[in-house]
Write a protein that holds these residues in place. Structure first.
Motif, PDB file in Angstrom:
ATOM      1  N   THR A 516       8.326 -46.245  13.589  1.00  0.00           N
ATOM      2  CA  THR A 516       7.986 -46.881  14.871  1.00  0.00           C
ATOM      3  C   THR A 516       8.433 -46.041  16.058  1.00  0.00           C
ATOM      4  N   THR A 517       9.321 -45.081  15.820  1.00  0.00           N
ATOM      5  CA  THR A 517       9.858 -44.260  16.904  1.00  0.00           C
ATOM      6  C   THR A 517       9.182 -42.906  17.028  1.00  0.00           C
ATOM      7  N   THR A 518       8.286 -42.567  16.096  1.00  0.00           N
ATOM      8  CA  THR A 518       7.636 -41.254  16.113  1.00  0.00           C
ATOM      9  C   THR A 518       6.791 -41.089  17.371  1.00  0.00           C
ATOM     10  N   ARG A 519       6.935 -39.924  18.010  1.00  0.00           N
ATOM     11  CA  ARG A 519       6.196 -39.652  19.245  1.00  0.00           C
ATOM     12  C   ARG A 519       5.467 -38.314  19.148  1.00  0.00           C
ATOM     13  N   SER A 520       4.356 -38.224  19.835  1.00  0.00           N
ATOM     14  CA  SER A 520       3.668 -36.949  20.012  1.00  0.00           C
ATOM     15  C   SER A 520       2.946 -37.008  21.350  1.00  0.00           C
ATOM     16  N   ALA A 521       2.362 -35.895  21.764  1.00  0.00           N
ATOM     17  CA  ALA A 521       1.707 -35.859  23.071  1.00  0.00           C
ATOM     18  C   ALA A 521       0.727 -34.708  23.137  1.00  0.00           C
ATOM     19  N   ASN A 522      -0.212 -34.812  24.062  1.00  0.00           N
ATOM     20  CA  ASN A 522      -1.148 -33.724  24.311  1.00  0.00           C
ATOM     21  C   ASN A 522      -1.735 -33.910  25.708  1.00  0.00           C
ATOM     22  N   VAL A 523      -2.498 -32.934  26.148  1.00  0.00           N
ATOM     23  CA  VAL A 523      -3.092 -33.015  27.494  1.00  0.00           C
ATOM     24  C   VAL A 523      -4.007 -34.237  27.563  1.00  0.00           C
ATOM     25  N   PRO A 524      -4.141 -34.852  28.722  1.00  0.00           N
ATOM     26  CA  PRO A 524      -4.874 -36.119  28.839  1.00  0.00           C
ATOM     27  C   PRO A 524      -6.329 -36.070  28.373  1.00  0.00           C
ATOM     28  N   ASN A 525      -6.978 -34.893  28.455  1.00  0.00           N
ATOM     29  CA  ASN A 525      -8.385 -34.822  28.047  1.00  0.00           C
ATOM     30  C   ASN A 525      -8.563 -34.359  26.608  1.00  0.00           C
TER      31      ASN A 525
END
Length: 541
Positions: A516-525
């Motif tokens: 439940t704590t795993t995070r990731s991210a990328n550019v908005p598009n």
């Protein structure tokens, strides 16, 4: 760059029995002629493919006079355009200079595609907070198989480790098997339990090698291996329950309790609870849980999607356990005001009510009830704006805090369903149906890629929200930033940033990354085949 174009001989008259005909307008001239650039086709082969394709299309020209014919509707513009595009491809490939330029462009595209795929695999490899030696070797093999030099692969790895703050995992020293004196079965179990307690390990820190070594110890003492496995699972679950209880207690720092009921400083040091003042209660009418549920009943939106109430509450956000990945720490206390969340991720059918053209972007073999993918966070926000205007309600993407609370509730569980893992009936992840280096070959969740929403009801969160672990990642509204140690009320993240967060893992993720704590991210598009979204609806005051 391999062109996935089948060229059966003779070419089937029915276009539904092969897909090479549909490539006639490809930007890749090799693909137009159903050729593989890696096979360096001869001029004779180029001529042959062009001739056969032109002949196939020539036979279909009478369909132009039959507009209601299903085959004519399938071929459509190709009846007029195919000969021009096929001839252009032939001329381009037969001219040595033009072909040389085409090959250079395709090689550059292939390298960029290989780099993009490599970075995806690299991100998955470090998703649990470390890079193991065997995973780094697998990355080297993956890079070599995709034409990347060993030097480039190492550069990408070093840059990613620096960017994320991840470190290489030093292999644990092998645990030597203890010599155990044969004892009666009852005594053997007591002795093995004592060994487990002395190990000081929990489910986060126990490696597979250490687990195997402990099972060997149990076997040497006369225990059945199956019974030993059960004892290890029970021990780890007990440790997890006690650690979670420590985290969710009142602000006073608790004393950890060992399995034998005595306090132990060592146990207390494993989980550090941030001692902070409780944030001020949000400025909304204070209602009991029963009053909230009565006043804000669940509802279905105009698309038929179920919206479930997530009542006001308090929880510990972030990963409080040892060896937590850097982007999941430090943990902190959060209070949230009530909101509605969609029971399932937004499906193809629901999204295409907003954007009918998206149907052409669907992942292959997916249906109406599969989660929508190939949508950026900007696309998801436009969908929320459209639905808000349609219903005169306030729909939006969830904040990271809202997403995590809806997934874990207030009891600090690791996964939406609890703390147990290694089961194929809880979520869709990288199992035996996938071919990744990290795929778990011992488990079958029933799907090679995404699954229709609601396929894993046993994996629901404490609030009944489904598919929060695996299947597809889900966009959040927050721009990504490292956590800060501070209690918060209804946090929304920074107002701007380079990347937007998404949560939950996907069918490409290893089971441990479904936390439940795993995070990731990328550019908005950014968009891809394992990233979708779900929505929240604000409760009226």
């Amino acid at each position: 760059m391999k062109c996935e174009a089948v060229f059966p001989t003779p070419l089937p008259d029915d276009p539904q029995k092969w897909d090479g005909w549909s490539k006639y307008k490809s930007t890749n001239p090799y693909e137009r002629l159903c050729l593989d650039v890696q096979q360096n086709p001869t001029n004779e082969l180029i001529e042959e493919h062009c001739r056969e394709l032109l002949r196939w299309w020539q036979k279909k020209l009478p369909l132009k006079n039959q507009p209601s014919n299903p085959v004519a509707q399938l071929l459509r513009a190709g009846l007029d355009e195919s000969s021009r595009y096929l001839t252009e491809a032939r001329m381009e490939l037969l001219d040595p200079e033009r072909r040389k330029k085409v090959d250079a462009v395709l090689a550059a595209e292939a390298e960029q595609q290989a780099i993009a795929e490599f970075n995806k695999v690299l991100a998955f490899s470090i998703a649990d907070g470390g890079l193991r030696p065997e995973e780094e070797k697998a990355l080297q093999r993956f890079g070599a198989d995709h034409g990347l030099s060993e030097e480039k692969v190492l550069q990408f790895i070093e840059a990613k480790l620096k960017e994320t703050g991840t470190t290489r995992v030093v292999p644990e020293p092998e645990v030597e098997n203890e010599t155990v004196v044969a004892v009666a079965p009852g005594d053997a179990k007591s002795e093995f339990l004592r060994v487990l307690q002395l190990s000081g390990l929990d489910s986060e820190s126990m490696t597979d090698d250490q687990r195997d070594a402990l099972i060997n110890i149990a076997e040497n003492s006369g225990l059945d291996p199956g019974d030993a496995e059960d004892m290890v699972d029970e021990y780890l679950e007990e440790i997890d329950r006690k650690q979670i209880a420590e985290i969710t207690k009142s602000r006073a720092k608790p004393t950890a309790v060992g399995l034998n009921g005595t306090s132990t400083v060592k146990a207390a040091s494993r989980v550090k609870v941030v001692d902070e003042p409780v944030p001020a209660t949000p400025a909304r009418p204070v209602l009991s849980l029963e009053q909230e549920r009565k006043r804000y009943p669940n509802f279905s939106n105009s698309l038929g999607g179920q919206m479930l109430l997530i009542p006001s509450g308090e929880f510990i956000m972030g990963n409080p356990f040892p060896k937590a990945p850097p982007n999941e720490t430090p943990h902190f206390r959060v209070t949230l005001s009530r909101f509605y969340m969609s029971r399932f991720p937004i499906t193809n059918a629901h999204y295409e009510a907003f954007d009918p053209l998206h149907k052409s972007k669907r992942a292959p073999t997916t249906g109406d009830r599969h989660p929508v993918v190939y949508v950026s966070s900007l696309d998801a926000m436009k969908f929320c704006q459209w639905l808000s205007a349609r219903e005169r309600r306030k729909y939006r993407l969830p904040t990271e805090a809202e997403w995590e609370y809806a997934a874990k509730g207030s009891d600090g569980r690791r996964y939406p369903w609890g703390n147990f893992d290694k089961r194929g009936d809880l979520a869709n992840f990288a199992d035996k149906n996938t071919s990744f280096a990290w795929s778990d070959r011992q488990i079958d969740d029933g799907y090679a890629e995404s699954a229709p929403v609601g396929s894993f009801p046993r994996g629901a969160s404490p609030f009944g929200i489904e598919d929060m672990a695996g299947n597809v990642w889900e966009w959040c509204s927050d721009f990504f930033e490292q956590y800060k140690t501070a209690s918060k009320a209804d946090p929304h993240g920074p107002p701007s940033g380079a990347k937007r967060a998404y949560r939950g893992g996907s069918w490409k993720s290893r089971f441990a990354s479904l936390r439940t704590t795993t995070r990731s991210a990328n550019v908005p598009n950014f968009s891809c085949n394992d990233l979708g979204f779900r929505i929240v609806c604000e409760c009226e005051s």
